[in-house]
Design a protein around this motif. Structure first.
Motif, short mmCIF file in Angstrom:
data_model
loop_
_atom_site.label_atom_id
_atom_site.label_comp_id
_atom_site.label_asym_id
_atom_site.label_seq_id
_atom_site.Cartn_x
_atom_site.Cartn_y
_atom_site.Cartn_z
N THR A 94 3.86 12.51 -49.13
CA THR A 94 3.67 11.08 -49.35
C THR A 94 3.58 10.85 -50.86
OG1 THR A 94 2.41 10.92 -47.29
CG2 THR A 94 2.20 9.09 -48.85
N PRO A 95 4.56 10.15 -51.44
CA PRO A 95 4.52 9.91 -52.89
C PRO A 95 3.21 9.24 -53.30
CG PRO A 95 6.62 9.22 -51.99
CD PRO A 95 5.74 9.55 -50.82
N GLY A 101 -1.57 14.23 -47.18
CA GLY A 101 -1.34 12.93 -46.56
C GLY A 101 -1.34 13.02 -45.04
N ALA A 102 -0.86 11.97 -44.38
CA ALA A 102 -0.92 11.87 -42.92
C ALA A 102 0.43 12.08 -42.24
CB ALA A 102 -1.47 10.49 -42.54
N ARG A 103 1.49 12.18 -43.00
CA ARG A 103 2.82 12.24 -42.40
C ARG A 103 3.20 13.68 -42.06
NH1 ARG A 103 6.38 8.33 -46.27
NH2 ARG A 103 6.43 10.23 -47.50
N ARG A 104 3.72 13.86 -40.83
CA ARG A 104 4.10 15.19 -40.37
C ARG A 104 5.35 15.11 -39.49
NH1 ARG A 104 0.28 15.78 -43.19
NH2 ARG A 104 -1.59 17.03 -42.90
N ILE A 105 6.07 16.20 -39.48
CA ILE A 105 7.09 16.45 -38.47
C ILE A 105 6.54 17.57 -37.61
CG2 ILE A 105 9.37 17.42 -38.03
CD1 ILE A 105 10.37 15.81 -40.41
N VAL A 106 6.57 17.38 -36.31
CA VAL A 106 6.14 18.40 -35.37
C VAL A 106 7.35 18.76 -34.53
CG1 VAL A 106 4.64 18.93 -33.41
CG2 VAL A 106 3.75 17.60 -35.33
N VAL A 107 7.64 20.04 -34.45
CA VAL A 107 8.77 20.53 -33.65
C VAL A 107 8.22 21.40 -32.54
CG1 VAL A 107 10.37 20.40 -35.60
CG2 VAL A 107 9.17 22.54 -35.13
N GLY A 108 9.06 21.60 -31.52
CA GLY A 108 8.61 22.42 -30.41
C GLY A 108 9.74 23.25 -29.84
N ASN A 113 14.40 27.76 -37.05
CA ASN A 113 15.35 26.84 -37.67
C ASN A 113 16.25 26.13 -36.66
OD1 ASN A 113 16.75 29.18 -37.10
ND2 ASN A 113 18.04 29.06 -38.92
N ASP A 114 15.87 26.19 -35.38
CA ASP A 114 16.60 25.45 -34.34
C ASP A 114 15.64 25.04 -33.23
OD1 ASP A 114 18.62 24.28 -32.88
OD2 ASP A 114 19.33 26.17 -32.03
N PRO A 115 14.70 24.11 -33.53
CA PRO A 115 13.74 23.66 -32.52
C PRO A 115 14.41 22.89 -31.39
CG PRO A 115 13.06 23.01 -34.74
CD PRO A 115 14.46 23.50 -34.84
N ASP A 116 13.76 22.88 -30.24
CA ASP A 116 14.26 22.11 -29.10
C ASP A 116 13.93 20.63 -29.21
OD1 ASP A 116 15.24 24.43 -27.91
OD2 ASP A 116 13.43 24.75 -26.71
N VAL A 117 12.75 20.30 -29.74
CA VAL A 117 12.31 18.91 -29.83
C VAL A 117 11.75 18.63 -31.22
CG1 VAL A 117 11.83 18.64 -27.36
CG2 VAL A 117 10.02 19.44 -28.88
N TRP A 118 11.88 17.37 -31.63
CA TRP A 118 11.46 16.93 -32.95
C TRP A 118 10.64 15.65 -32.82
CZ3 TRP A 118 13.42 19.19 -37.61
CH2 TRP A 118 14.42 20.17 -37.42
N TYR A 119 9.49 15.60 -33.50
CA TYR A 119 8.64 14.40 -33.49
C TYR A 119 8.21 14.08 -34.92
CZ TYR A 119 8.01 15.52 -28.53
OH TYR A 119 8.21 15.79 -27.21
N TYR A 120 7.94 12.80 -35.16
CA TYR A 120 7.43 12.35 -36.46
C TYR A 120 6.17 11.52 -36.23
CZ TYR A 120 6.97 9.79 -40.83
OH TYR A 120 6.47 9.25 -41.99
N THR A 121 5.17 11.73 -37.11
CA THR A 121 3.97 10.90 -37.12
C THR A 121 3.66 10.51 -38.56
OG1 THR A 121 1.60 10.77 -36.55
CG2 THR A 121 2.44 12.94 -37.19
N ASP A 122 3.21 9.28 -38.73
CA ASP A 122 2.78 8.87 -40.07
C ASP A 122 1.31 8.48 -40.06
OD1 ASP A 122 2.80 6.42 -38.77
OD2 ASP A 122 4.29 5.50 -40.08
N ASP A 123 0.63 8.76 -38.93
CA ASP A 123 -0.79 8.41 -38.81
C ASP A 123 -1.64 9.62 -38.38
OD1 ASP A 123 -0.05 8.64 -36.15
OD2 ASP A 123 -0.22 6.50 -35.74
N HIS A 124 -1.22 10.79 -38.83
CA HIS A 124 -1.96 12.04 -38.60
C HIS A 124 -2.26 12.26 -37.12
CE1 HIS A 124 -4.94 15.26 -39.52
NE2 HIS A 124 -4.02 15.50 -40.44
N TYR A 125 -1.17 12.30 -36.32
CA TYR A 125 -1.19 12.70 -34.91
C TYR A 125 -1.71 11.64 -33.93
CZ TYR A 125 -1.44 16.99 -37.72
OH TYR A 125 -1.28 17.94 -38.69
N GLU A 126 -1.97 10.42 -34.37
CA GLU A 126 -2.41 9.39 -33.42
C GLU A 126 -1.25 8.89 -32.58
OE1 GLU A 126 -5.02 6.33 -34.79
OE2 GLU A 126 -5.93 7.67 -36.26
N SER A 127 -0.05 8.86 -33.16
CA SER A 127 1.13 8.44 -32.42
C SER A 127 2.33 9.22 -32.96
CB SER A 127 1.35 6.94 -32.57
OG SER A 127 1.65 6.62 -33.91
N PHE A 128 3.33 9.34 -32.13
CA PHE A 128 4.55 10.06 -32.50
C PHE A 128 5.77 9.27 -32.03
CE2 PHE A 128 1.45 13.46 -32.24
CZ PHE A 128 1.81 14.32 -33.25
N CYS A 129 6.88 9.55 -32.68
CA CYS A 129 8.16 9.09 -32.15
C CYS A 129 9.07 10.32 -32.10
CB CYS A 129 8.77 7.99 -33.01
SG CYS A 129 9.10 8.43 -34.73
#
Length: 136
Positions: A94-95, A101-108, A113-129
């Motif tokens: 986060t600049p 900061g609170a922004r993360r990418i979570v993969v599963g 280097n080739d995850p099955d699923v990709w998620y993004y959160t900008d509120d430290h795991y409270e919500s994901f897309c």
């Protein structure tokens, strides 16, 4: 007294029915969808997220190598339930912040280097897309 009793859930003996607790919505058992079902394209994410995605896909070192690529426990239960070693997290810088900061990418699943699923959160795991086009 009646107001205080109502606040604390004390039945005053009246004929009014007891309120019922709202039930939790059933969580979909899908690795492609977050609990709230939202998706976010790579183009809609901060440019720093795209840089992290590229580092993951090309097996490059990460800015926060002490934390990135390590276990994400999903303790909040927002993502679909999986084995404890399924999810890994990566910091999206986060600049202007001197910490992670609170922004993360979570993969599963998949590989490093080739995850099955990709998620993004900008509120430290409270919500994901879900990031459906992370590998495009």
């Amino acid at each position: 007294m009646v107001i205080a009793g109502g606040y604390f859930g004390i039945d005053g003996g009246g004929d009014s029915p007891k309120p019922t607790k709202p039930s939790k919505p059933a969580q979909k058992d899908s690795t492609q969808q977050s609990a709230n079902g939202e998706t976010c394209s790579v183009g809609s994410l901060p440019k720093e997220a795209d840089q992290v995605i590229n580092r993951i896909l090309t097996d490059q070192d990460h800015l926060y190598s002490q934390h990135d690529g390590k276990h994400f426990g999903n303790y909040e239960g927002v993502l679909p339930k999986k084995n404890s070693d399924y999810y890994r997290e990566y910091t999206v810088k986060t600049p202007g912040k001197s910490n992670r900061g609170a922004r993360r990418i979570v993969v599963g699943g998949g590989s490093e280097n080739d995850p099955d699923v990709w998620y993004y959160t900008d509120d430290h795991y409270e919500s994901f897309c879900v990031i459906p086009d992370a590998e495009d």
